[in-house]
Design a protein around this motif. Sequence first.
Motif, PDB file in Angstrom:
ATOM      1  N   HIS A1331      71.110  59.875  68.879  1.00 52.24           N
ATOM      2  CA  HIS A1331      71.166  61.344  68.945  1.00 52.24           C
ATOM      3  C   HIS A1331      69.778  61.971  68.894  1.00 52.24           C
ATOM      4  CE1 HIS A1331      70.808  60.437  64.657  1.00 52.24           C
ATOM      5  NE2 HIS A1331      70.300  61.656  64.505  1.00 52.24           N
ATOM      6  N   ARG A1332      68.768  61.150  68.693  1.00 53.01           N
ATOM      7  CA  ARG A1332      67.411  61.696  68.592  1.00 53.01           C
ATOM      8  C   ARG A1332      66.847  61.995  69.984  1.00 53.01           C
ATOM      9  NH1 ARG A1332      68.054  57.880  64.659  1.00 53.01           N
ATOM     10  NH2 ARG A1332      67.431  58.458  62.544  1.00 53.01           N
ATOM     11  N   LYS A1333      65.788  62.778  70.007  1.00 53.58           N
ATOM     12  CA  LYS A1333      65.172  63.155  71.273  1.00 53.58           C
ATOM     13  C   LYS A1333      63.933  62.293  71.540  1.00 53.58           C
ATOM     14  CE  LYS A1333      66.722  67.970  71.053  1.00 53.58           C
ATOM     15  NZ  LYS A1333      66.313  69.387  71.071  1.00 53.58           N
ATOM     16  N   TYR A1334      63.579  62.201  72.815  1.00 49.92           N
ATOM     17  CA  TYR A1334      62.346  61.519  73.214  1.00 49.92           C
ATOM     18  C   TYR A1334      61.233  62.559  73.239  1.00 49.92           C
ATOM     19  CZ  TYR A1334      59.138  58.541  75.872  1.00 49.92           C
ATOM     20  OH  TYR A1334      58.059  57.786  76.272  1.00 49.92           O
ATOM     21  N   HIS A1335      60.106  62.259  72.555  1.00 54.97           N
ATOM     22  CA  HIS A1335      59.046  63.238  72.352  1.00 54.97           C
ATOM     23  C   HIS A1335      57.847  62.949  73.242  1.00 54.97           C
ATOM     24  CE1 HIS A1335      61.508  63.319  68.690  1.00 54.97           C
ATOM     25  NE2 HIS A1335      61.134  64.585  68.570  1.00 54.97           N
ATOM     26  N   ILE A1336      57.151  64.010  73.613  1.00 57.69           N
ATOM     27  CA  ILE A1336      55.977  63.911  74.467  1.00 57.69           C
ATOM     28  C   ILE A1336      54.721  63.882  73.595  1.00 57.69           C
ATOM     29  CG2 ILE A1336      55.762  66.424  74.759  1.00 57.69           C
ATOM     30  CD1 ILE A1336      54.932  65.835  77.688  1.00 57.69           C
ATOM     31  N   SER A1337      53.708  63.137  74.041  1.00 51.89           N
ATOM     32  CA  SER A1337      52.514  62.931  73.216  1.00 51.89           C
ATOM     33  C   SER A1337      51.367  63.864  73.571  1.00 51.89           C
ATOM     34  CB  SER A1337      52.036  61.482  73.351  1.00 51.89           C
ATOM     35  OG  SER A1337      51.651  61.217  74.686  1.00 51.89           O
ATOM     36  N   ALA A1338      51.641  64.917  74.342  1.00 46.58           N
ATOM     37  CA  ALA A1338      50.567  65.830  74.738  1.00 46.58           C
ATOM     38  C   ALA A1338      50.102  66.713  73.594  1.00 46.58           C
ATOM     39  CB  ALA A1338      51.023  66.697  75.907  1.00 46.58           C
ATOM     40  N   LEU A1339      50.976  66.916  72.612  1.00 43.66           N
ATOM     41  CA  LEU A1339      50.634  67.765  71.455  1.00 43.66           C
ATOM     42  C   LEU A1339      51.385  67.230  70.244  1.00 43.66           C
ATOM     43  CD1 LEU A1339      49.344  70.557  70.432  1.00 43.66           C
ATOM     44  CD2 LEU A1339      51.655  71.462  70.762  1.00 43.66           C
ATOM     45  N   TYR A1340      50.644  66.948  69.179  1.00 47.18           N
ATOM     46  CA  TYR A1340      51.325  66.549  67.945  1.00 47.18           C
ATOM     47  C   TYR A1340      50.424  66.853  66.757  1.00 47.18           C
ATOM     48  CZ  TYR A1340      48.695  62.192  68.915  1.00 47.18           C
ATOM     49  OH  TYR A1340      47.726  61.270  69.212  1.00 47.18           O
ATOM     50  N   VAL A1341      51.050  67.063  65.630  1.00 48.23           N
ATOM     51  CA  VAL A1341      50.331  67.338  64.387  1.00 48.23           C
ATOM     52  C   VAL A1341      50.605  66.188  63.424  1.00 48.23           C
ATOM     53  CG1 VAL A1341      52.264  68.722  63.509  1.00 48.23           C
ATOM     54  CG2 VAL A1341      49.996  68.975  62.484  1.00 48.23           C
ATOM     55  N   VAL A1342      49.559  65.722  62.738  1.00 46.64           N
ATOM     56  CA  VAL A1342      49.668  64.572  61.848  1.00 46.64           C
ATOM     57  C   VAL A1342      49.285  64.973  60.432  1.00 46.64           C
ATOM     58  CG1 VAL A1342      48.975  62.170  61.466  1.00 46.64           C
ATOM     59  CG2 VAL A1342      48.980  63.098  63.781  1.00 46.64           C
ATOM     60  N   ASP A1343      50.187  64.717  59.490  1.00 47.01           N
ATOM     61  CA  ASP A1343      49.872  64.853  58.073  1.00 47.01           C
ATOM     62  C   ASP A1343      49.227  63.531  57.647  1.00 47.01           C
ATOM     63  OD1 ASP A1343      49.763  64.995  55.332  1.00 47.01           O
ATOM     64  OD2 ASP A1343      51.801  65.762  55.073  1.00 47.01           O
ATOM     65  N   LEU A1344      47.900  63.503  57.653  1.00 53.16           N
ATOM     66  CA  LEU A1344      47.189  62.241  57.429  1.00 53.16           C
ATOM     67  C   LEU A1344      47.423  61.683  56.027  1.00 53.16           C
ATOM     68  CD1 LEU A1344      43.857  62.962  59.318  1.00 53.16           C
ATOM     69  CD2 LEU A1344      45.625  61.334  59.959  1.00 53.16           C
ATOM     70  N   LYS A1345      47.627  62.551  55.058  1.00 59.64           N
ATOM     71  CA  LYS A1345      47.895  62.071  53.696  1.00 59.64           C
ATOM     72  C   LYS A1345      49.205  61.287  53.672  1.00 59.64           C
ATOM     73  CE  LYS A1345      47.074  64.832  50.236  1.00 59.64           C
ATOM     74  NZ  LYS A1345      47.067  66.045  49.379  1.00 59.64           N
ATOM     75  N   LYS A1346      50.240  61.868  54.252  1.00 58.94           N
ATOM     76  CA  LYS A1346      51.532  61.195  54.307  1.00 58.94           C
ATOM     77  C   LYS A1346      51.456  59.975  55.216  1.00 58.94           C
ATOM     78  CE  LYS A1346      56.019  60.933  53.604  1.00 58.94           C
ATOM     79  NZ  LYS A1346      56.600  60.727  52.262  1.00 58.94           N
ATOM     80  N   PHE A1347      50.750  60.123  56.321  1.00 57.03           N
ATOM     81  CA  PHE A1347      50.602  59.049  57.309  1.00 57.03           C
ATOM     82  C   PHE A1347      50.010  57.802  56.646  1.00 57.03           C
ATOM     83  CE2 PHE A1347      48.593  56.909  60.925  1.00 57.03           C
ATOM     84  CZ  PHE A1347      49.544  57.064  61.922  1.00 57.03           C
ATOM     85  N   ARG A1348      48.961  58.003  55.834  1.00 51.17           N
ATOM     86  CA  ARG A1348      48.335  56.868  55.151  1.00 51.17           C
ATOM     87  C   ARG A1348      49.206  56.380  53.998  1.00 51.17           C
ATOM     88  NH1 ARG A1348      43.369  60.315  55.582  1.00 51.17           N
ATOM     89  NH2 ARG A1348      42.146  59.488  57.323  1.00 51.17           N
ATOM     90  N   LYS A1349      49.860  57.278  53.324  1.00 50.55           N
ATOM     91  CA  LYS A1349      50.660  56.930  52.156  1.00 50.55           C
ATOM     92  C   LYS A1349      51.761  55.950  52.504  1.00 50.55           C
ATOM     93  CE  LYS A1349      51.710  57.677  47.764  1.00 50.55           C
ATOM     94  NZ  LYS A1349      50.766  57.322  46.688  1.00 50.55           N
ATOM     95  N   ILE A1350      52.405  56.148  53.658  1.00 51.03           N
ATOM     96  CA  ILE A1350      53.503  55.269  54.054  1.00 51.03           C
ATOM     97  C   ILE A1350      53.035  54.157  54.986  1.00 51.03           C
ATOM     98  CG2 ILE A1350      55.157  57.161  53.800  1.00 51.03           C
ATOM     99  CD1 ILE A1350      55.297  57.257  56.890  1.00 51.03           C
ATOM    100  N   ALA A1351      51.709  54.014  55.139  1.00 46.36           N
ATOM    101  CA  ALA A1351      51.125  52.974  56.000  1.00 46.36           C
ATOM    102  C   ALA A1351      51.647  53.076  57.428  1.00 46.36           C
ATOM    103  CB  ALA A1351      51.405  51.590  55.424  1.00 46.36           C
ATOM    104  N   ALA A1352      51.750  54.309  57.930  1.00 45.72           N
ATOM    105  CA  ALA A1352      52.276  54.511  59.280  1.00 45.72           C
ATOM    106  C   ALA A1352      51.382  53.853  60.326  1.00 45.72           C
ATOM    107  CB  ALA A1352      52.421  56.009  59.562  1.00 45.72           C
ATOM    108  N   GLY A1353      50.074  53.982  60.156  1.00 45.60           N
ATOM    109  CA  GLY A1353      49.161  53.373  61.116  1.00 45.60           C
ATOM    110  C   GLY A1353      49.325  51.868  61.185  1.00 45.60           C
ATOM    111  N   ASP A1354      49.501  51.238  60.033  1.00 47.28           N
ATOM    112  CA  ASP A1354      49.664  49.797  59.998  1.00 47.28           C
ATOM    113  C   ASP A1354      50.992  49.377  60.632  1.00 47.28           C
ATOM    114  OD1 ASP A1354      47.232  49.338  58.291  1.00 47.28           O
ATOM    115  OD2 ASP A1354      48.394  50.608  56.960  1.00 47.28           O
ATOM    116  N   ARG A1355      52.024  50.181  60.416  1.00 46.66           N
ATOM    117  CA  ARG A1355      53.315  49.872  61.042  1.00 46.66           C
ATOM    118  C   ARG A1355      53.240  50.021  62.559  1.00 46.66           C
ATOM    119  NH1 ARG A1355      57.803  53.001  57.265  1.00 46.66           N
ATOM    120  NH2 ARG A1355      57.084  52.251  55.240  1.00 46.66           N
ATOM    121  N   LEU A1356      52.580  51.076  63.003  1.00 44.05           N
ATOM    122  CA  LEU A1356      52.446  51.292  64.450  1.00 44.05           C
ATOM    123  C   LEU A1356      51.661  50.154  65.093  1.00 44.05           C
ATOM    124  CD1 LEU A1356      51.702  55.124  64.437  1.00 44.05           C
ATOM    125  CD2 LEU A1356      53.704  54.046  65.463  1.00 44.05           C
TER     126      LEU A1356
END
Length: 1471
Positions: A1331-1356
Motif C-alpha cells: 500500500h506504500r507509494k514509490y518516492h522520487i529522489s529529486a527532493l528529500y529532507v534528512v533528519d541526520l540525527k535520526k538517520f545516524r541513530k538508527i544506522a540508516a546509512g549502514d543499512r542502506l
Amino acid sequence: MWFYCNLLYACIVCVMILHSEIYERLNDWSVALSEDGNEKFWQFVDTTLTCKAGQFLTDLQVNLLRFALALRSYSPAVQAFQQIASDEPPPEACPAFISIHGQHGCSTKDLKKLLKAAAGRPKPYLYNKDHTYPGFNKTDVPIVILYAEIGTKKFTSFHKVLSEKAGEGTLIYVLRHFVAPKKMLLSGYGVELAIKSTEYKAVDDTKVKGANAEEDNKDEVQGFVFGTLKKSHPELEEQLVELRRHLLESTNDMVPLKVWEMQDLSVQAAARIMSVPKFDALKLMRDLSQNFPSKARSEKVAVKQEMRKEIEENQKRLGESIGVHPGDGELFINGLHIDLDIHNPFSILDILRGEARVLEGLHNLGIKGEHQGKLLRLPVNAVDDSYALDIRHPAIMWINDIENDPVYRNWPSGVQELLRATFPGVIRQIRHNLFNLVLFLDPVREESVELVKLAELFYKHKIPLRIGFVFVVDTKEEIDGFSDAGVGFFRLLNYIADEYDLSQALMSMLYNQVEGGETLSVDTISAYLKRKFPKAKAERILGVESEYDDKRQDGALFYKKSGLGSLPLALFNGVPLSPDEMDPDELETLILQRIMDTTTTFQRAVFMGQLTEDSNVVDHLMEQANVVPRMNPLILSTDRKYLDFTSKPGDHLKLSIIDSLVQQSHCSHTFLDEDGMSAVTMWIAGDFETVSGRKLLLGALKRVQKASPGVRVGVIDNPSGKPSDDNTVLYRAIWASLLTQKNKAAAEFVQKLLREESSQLLQKGTKMKDLLMQVKERLRNAVFFLSYQILFCRDVLKLSPGQQAVISNGRILGPFEEQEEFTVEDFQLLEKITLSSSAEKVKAKVKLMGMKAKHASDLVMKVDALLTAAPKGEVRRDVHFIKDRLSNLVLLNLLCVLFSPSSVLRLSPRENEVFYDVVAIVDPLTREAQKMSPLLIVLSQVVNVRLQVFMNCRAKLSEMPLKSFYRFVLESDVNFLANNTVSPGPVARFMELPESPLLTLIMITPESWMVQAVSSPHDLDNIHLQEVNGVVTAEYELEHLLLEGHCFDLSTGQPPRGLQFTLGMSRDPLMYDTIVMANLGYFQLKANPGAWTLKLRKGRSEDIYQILTHDGTDSPADAGDVLVVLNSFHSKIVKVRVQKKADKMNEDLLSENSESKGIWDSIARCLKPTSKKKEDVLNIFSVASGHLYERFLRIMMLSVLRHTKTPVKFWFLKNYLSPSFKETIAHMAEKYGFQYELVQYKWPRWLHQQTEKQRIIWGYKILFLDVLFPLAVDKIIFVDADQIVRADLKDLRDFDLEGAPYGYTPFCDSRREMEGYRFWKSGYWASHLGHRKYHISALYVVDLKKFRKIAAGDRLRGQYQALSQDPNSLSNLDQDLPNNMIHQVAIKSLPQEWMWCETWCDDTSKVSAKTIDLCNNPKTKEPKLTAAARIVPEWVEYDNEIKQLLGRVQEQEDTATQKQTPSPSQHDKGY
C-alpha cells in the motif's frame, strides 16, 4: 586534457599533475635503494660524491629503477620529508639545515654550539623510514637531523662532518630529503571516454548508410562498392580488402552494428591479433581494445574452426584448473595472481622488485630455464606463528579420556558427526579426543589455584575437552612432603589416584580448601590428609621414603626439554597460549572459542578424507606440519635472518669468503642420504677453546649421529683473541680429522677431542704432532683460512670475537647470549624446521638436475636460503594451455606454429638473462584488455619476459562489448628531450576520435588517489566533437592521498558509530576530520605525503573515548596520539581500537539528550566565532556534473535564495564539479550572501564499485549521507540541480517526519496519459511496496540525527552491497535503494505540492507547486533546456541574471590578466 580538432578527427590529451612537487631524480634514486636496506642507501650516498653509484645495481635493478623513476614511485617519500621539514619549520634562506633537539643551524659552524646544550632538550622522534647513518648504537648521544638535497655542495659539506662524528660515536646522524618543489606529471592511471546515451539530448541519430540497399551495396564504404570492384578486378582482391579496412578505420562516424554482426566480434578480434607478427600483436590488441567503438566495423575477418575449437578446449581446461570463465581477464607473474582491480603499476613494481631478488639469485646460482620456474613455484612453507608441542608424553597426567571414560559413553563416536548441522555456537559432543588442554603448573603458586578450579569446571560441565596436567615440582631426592608443599601435593595426588582415580584425586582435592589470593602450604596438605583420610599414615605418603613418589622428576624434565616459558602454561591441542591469555577470568571464554574455531579445521579434515573413523585423532593432530618436539623461541621466531649466497655488485669479498666456507663443507662431517646428497647443511661458529663452544659443537655432532641421513656439519672458528697456534689448537685438530678420516671415524674422533680431558691434553701438545704431520701440506694455509673465517664472523654474521652462532641452510641463529644453551634437542628441532619448510622439496628438484652430489648439496643449501628468505605471498599458480603438452616435441610444435591457428600469443625471453614468466588470460574486447595490453607492453620493455597471452573470447555477443575509448598512462622509462633535459612527463592522448558520439571523461586512478579537474574551459561531462573548434585541454590534479582506517570499541567489539577523528600536524592539529561508519568501522581522511597525527576530535569523541591500541601506524601501539606517515602512492590503512573511559561507560555519542551542545562545541568551524548557540541555517545539498547541470544548479540556488529569509548554506559534492564552477562559486556567494562548502568522499574500496559515471553520482546522493556532513548538521535537504524552488525550504526543513529518518515526495499519479510508464504500479514494485507509494529522489529532507541513530546509512550500504552484484537491479540507484529499503528504513511521504513534475503531474496541480523538477519525459524526450524555458517562466529570468553575473566576473578576470601581461605578443595561441 587537450582536444585537437579538424573536419575529420579530434584528439583528446589528458594530463595528470601531482599537486605537490617534482624532485631531483637523485633523491628518488636514493629512496629506491633504501628499499634494499639502510646500508645500501648510505653506500649510494657516499659514492654519489665519487660518481660511482651505479656499481651497486645489476642490469635488471637498473631497469626497475628507471621504471620507478618514470612512475615517480618514490617522490611521495621525498615529499614526506619535505612536509616534516616544514613542520620544524626550516630557517629562512637555508637550502640545507641541521636540527638538533629542536634547534636549527644553517652551517657546519653551528654544529658545536648546538650540540653543547642538546642533552637538556627532548630528543626528536625518528620515523621507520628515516635514514640513520650506520655507526655505534648508542642511545646517550645527541641526534642530528640533516635536511638537505643529495648531491648539492651544502649537503656534501654537512655530510662529511656528520658522517665522521657518527663514525666516532659522538652523535646519531639522520638524513632527510629537503628539495625545492615543482609540479610534475604523473603516470600509472587510466582515462576513459565513455559514450553517453543521447536519449534526452538534442543530437540527431546517426543514419545507417545503405540500410535498404541491395546485397552488393552492403559492401559500400565511403563511395567504394567493393562487391562490384572485386568482380571487376579479381586479381586485386587482397589490395581491395586492405583498402576497405583502411577506409573503415579512418571513417569518423560510428554506424551501429546489427545483432548478427556483433556475435563473433571477440573471436574475430583475436584472429586478427594472432594474424600479425607476434611482436606487433600486443600493440594491435591495445589499439583495438582502446579504440573499439570506431574499429568495430573493421573486425570482419574469417575465423578458422580450429582456432574456435582450441579456444573452447583451453577455456574448459582453465575453468577446471583455476576457475576462469570465458571473457574473464587474469594476469599471472611467475605464478602470482595479479588482480588488476586491486593492483596498480605501483604495486606491480613492488612485485617485480620482490621477484627480482629471487630470480637473480637463482640465475646467479646457475639455475635457468624450466628449472627456474619449478624451484620458484615450490610451496615454501610460510613461517608459522602457531607451532604446537607434541602432547603424547608420559609426563602428562590426564584426568579424563573422552574416548574411553564411561561418563561419555552416550556420546556419538563417529567423526562424521562433525558435519552434522547444528545451531550456531553449539559445541558438538563427540566421543573423540578432539580438544586437548594441558596445564603446566607449579602447585605452590597462587595462579595454579584458579586454573585447577577452571579445569574442574570444564570437567563437571562435560565440556568435550580432555584435560591433562604437568606438575613441575622440586626434583631433589632429599626433599620430602613435610618440607615442600609442591612435593607434598604431588605425593598426596598419587596416593588418592591409587586409592580412587585421578579425576577424583584432583577434583575433590585440597585446592577447594585454599582461599582466593592464598597459596598451597604444607600445613594445608597435612590437615587435608588427616581430615579426609584419617587412617592413612602421613609418613608413608609424605615422608622421605614415600611410596608415592613415582615420576616426580618426569614433569620437571618434560617442562625443561619442552623449552616453554615461565609457569603457569597451557597448551590447547599442543599450541601454547600466550601469557596474556592465561588470565583465569578470560581463559574460559578463550578455550570455548578455540574449540569452536578448531571444529572448523576438523570438519575440513573429515570432508577431505584426511580424518576417518579409523583415525586416532590425537595422532592426526600431532602429525601436522606445525607440531615440533621442542619450543625454542630462537628457532621458531618469525623474525629470521639468512645468508645471501648469490653474487651481487659490491659483494665480491663477502662472496669469496662464503665460497671458501662452502668448500670447507665438502670436508665436513656428513651423514649422506642414499643419493649422496645432503638436504641440511649446518655450520657451527664459536670459540672451540671454550667450554661453551665445545659443548655447542658436540651437541650438533650427537644430533647428526642420531639424525636421518642427509645432514652435514661444518665448523667455523671465531676465537676470542687474535688467531695463533696457541688459541686454535683444537680447531686445527678438528679440521685435520675431517680432512683425513671418513665420516664415522671422524665423528668419533672429533667427539673425543671435544671432551674436557682431550682438550686439556691438546693444550699441552700431546699426540698432536703426528696428526698434524699427516695433513701438513693441506694445513699449510690454515692461518690464512682462519683469517677468512674471522672476517666472515665479523662482517657477515656480525659476531664479536668469541661469540657463538648456528647457521642452518643459510639461516643465522645467534649470536647466543653467554648463558644461552643450544641443546641436542634444539638441533633436532632446527633440522625438522629446515627440512619441513623447503629443504626437502628443493633437494627433490635439484636431484633432477643430474649434478654431482657434493655440488648438489651446496646448491640445495643456497637455494633453500634464497627461497625461505623471500617474503611469503600467495600460492603460485601453474597455468598451462593445451599446446604446452607439445612443448618438448620440437617438430610438432613447429608444425603447430606454421600450419594451425593459435589462441595463445607466445613471446620468448632473451637467452641467458633473468626472465619473468608472465601469463595473461584476456578477451581482447573487454575493459581488462584496455588496461592489460598497455601494461604487458610496458612490462616487456622493462624486464625480460616469457609471455603467453590466451585469447579468452566470449562467443555469441548480443551487444557491443566495449562502449568507451581508453588510455592507460604508463611509461617504461624516463624520457629525455632533444636537448638532453628530462621530458615533462606522460599524458593521455586520444587521436582520431569519431565526432558524432557524446562522450564523458572518467579518470580511473589508484585507490588512494583523490583527483580533481583544475583546468579546462570545456564541458568534460558532455564532449561533443562536432561542436569543438581548435584544441580542448584538461588538467587534473592529485590533490590528496587517502588515509583509510577501521575503528572498533574493544569493550563491545563493535564500531563506535559517530566517533570523530581529526588529522593534522604539530603546528596545525585540525586540518581534516571524519566520522566512523558502522560498516566495518570504516573511516577515511584526506592527506598528503608527510607525517600526520591522528586524534580523537575534541568534544564528545575525546570526552567519552580513548585510543588504546592501533596497527599499521608509525608510532608505538599503545601511544595515545597516533602517528601516521604517508610516503608512497600505496594505500595506507590503519586499525584503531578505542574504549570508553571508565566514567563514561553509559554515555552515547549519538545521544538525543547530550549531543546538541557537546557535538556543536566540538565542530566550532560551523559556528561564527561569537556564537553562543546554533545559528538557524538552512543546509541544502546537491550534486552536478557537466556544464549543463551546473547551469541548472546555479539557477536552483538562486530560486532557493529568492524564497527564504533564512541564512542558507549549500553543500556540493566536489568530486565531479568542473574547474569553472569551482572558480565562480565564490563570486556568486559574495553576490547573494550565502555560505557553501565542497564536500569530498572517495568511494570505499570494499563497497561494490560502479563504473558508469551517472550511477556513481546517484550513489553519492544516498550512500554516504551519514559521513559527508559534520555531526553538527541536524537536517539536510537534497535538491536536484534541475529543480526550481517556489517556496521557503525552511518549511520543509521544519516538517515533522514523525520519527522517520527522511522524507521523500511520492511520484505524481495525476497525469493519466503517462500511466503506461509508471513501472512501480506493476511487477516487483507493486508487490514489494504494497500500500506504500514509490518516492522520487529529486527532493528529500534528512533528519541526520535520526538517520545516524538508527544506522540508516549502514543499512542502506549493506542492502546496496547485496543488490548491486546483480547488474539488472537498482536501475535508478538513488531512488530504487531507499524505496527497496522502505520496510527497514521508513520514508515519510511529503505532501505532493513539494515536488511537481510535468511528466507525472497534471497541469492543474502546478499552481500549488512548491518546487518544479525538470523530469525527463520518456514519451516526448524533450530536451531539458527547451523544457525549462517552456515550463518555468522565471527560469529564463534566473538564467539571464546568472549569465550577467558570470559575464562581469569574466570581464574582471580578463582585466586583471591584461594588467599582469605586458604584451599580448608574448602569448602563444593554444597548444
